[in-house]
Design a protein around this motif. Structure first.
Motif, mmCIF file in Angstrom:
data_model
loop_
_atom_site.group_PDB
_atom_site.id
_atom_site.type_symbol
_atom_site.label_atom_id
_atom_site.label_comp_id
_atom_site.label_asym_id
_atom_site.label_seq_id
_atom_site.Cartn_x
_atom_site.Cartn_y
_atom_site.Cartn_z
ATOM 1 N N LEU A 106 -7.845 44.965 5.623
ATOM 2 C CA LEU A 106 -7.800 45.260 4.057
ATOM 3 C C LEU A 106 -9.348 45.262 3.709
ATOM 4 N N VAL A 107 -9.327 46.323 2.589
ATOM 5 C CA VAL A 107 -10.675 46.471 1.919
ATOM 6 C C VAL A 107 -10.462 45.967 0.340
ATOM 7 N N LEU A 108 -11.432 45.560 -0.095
ATOM 8 C CA LEU A 108 -11.781 44.866 -1.633
ATOM 9 C C LEU A 108 -12.625 45.478 -2.098
ATOM 10 N N GLY A 109 -12.457 46.403 -3.109
ATOM 11 C CA GLY A 109 -13.467 47.228 -3.538
ATOM 12 C C GLY A 109 -13.728 46.712 -5.210
ATOM 13 N N ALA A 110 -15.097 46.875 -5.518
ATOM 14 C CA ALA A 110 -15.574 46.697 -6.728
ATOM 15 C C ALA A 110 -16.600 47.738 -7.031
#
Length: 235
Positions: free
Chosen positions: A102-106
């Motif tokens: 999973l990638v969590l992007g901001a």
């Protein structure tokens, strides 16, 4: 782990990875990201926002047209991965070159509408790269083959197709069963949860938007390995 072999991801991890862009970042976005991941990648100029928190990115990927010389000089050379081609965005370059559950992007939503549309297009183009993006009021992700969302009755659950998809739902005020959703046809924005929401989608291309507070619930759903995963798109 940083991988230097050609035709393989630059960064590979068995745990979620954080990805920081150079766009609009809310006052708590980076904190929300950093407390949930160990490895953080910057997409080009996203390195500046990350380094202002005192965190040096584990890798920087992009064409480097928005990475200042000042910040570049503070990053070890073996963490810099320039991709000079101009046919894709820095978000595209970064997302396709990381391999994680999973990638969590901001730093990718907000600001200019054209930039946001390009980001959402990338989510749809790389269905085998599960990614959740933090927005000011919601989180956005590409629906996997199936997912259960632990949300509160009355929450807005919006569905927007980037290509033609069909599916089934449980827990939505307006079920999607039997509907054909496509960008120039039927969409599912501003739907509402009656209870926990279950979605079953027949193909990649459906964006899901739920309230920001549900971030951990969405992450847990992806990491449960019960969602299924779309295959890589054909080149």
């Amino acid at each position: 782990m940083i991988n230097l072999k050609k035709n393989t991801p630059i960064v590979r991890s068995s745990e979620p990875i954080g990805l920081v862009g150079g766009g609009q970042i809310g006052p708590d976005d980076l904190n929300q990201l950093l407390i949930r991941v160990k490895t953080v990648v910057a997409a080009d100029g996203g390195a500046a926002s990350l380094m202002e928190t005192g965190r040096v990115p584990d890798a920087v990927i992009g064409d480097f047209d928005s990475l200042s010389a000042e910040h570049r000089d503070q990053i070890p050379a073996d963490r810099l991965f320039p991709i000079p081609e101009q046919n894709s965005t820095d978000f595209d370059k970064a997302l396709r070159n990381v391999d994680a559950p999973l990638v969590l992007g901001a730093g990718f939503l907000g600001g200019r509408l054209d930039h946001q549309l390009a980001v959402l297009n990338v989510l749809a183009r790389w269905p085998d790269r599960p990614c959740i993006l933090l927005g000011a009021h919601e989180v956005v992700f590409l629906a996997p083959p199936r997912i259960t969302l632990k949300v509160t009755p009355g929450d807005v659950v919006s569905l927007f197709p980037f290509q033609r998809v069909k599916g089934r739902s449980l827990g939505l005020e307006w079920p999607i069963d039997g509907l054909v959703m496509e960008p120039n046809g039927g969409v599912g924005t501003s739907n509402r949860a009656l209870a926990d929401v279950e979605l079953f989608i027949d193909g990649p291309g459906l964006l899901v938007m739920v309230p920001r507070y549900a971030l951990d619930q969405v992450m847990q759903a992806f990491l449960s390995e019960q969602t299924g995963r779309w295959p890589a798109r054909e080149e």
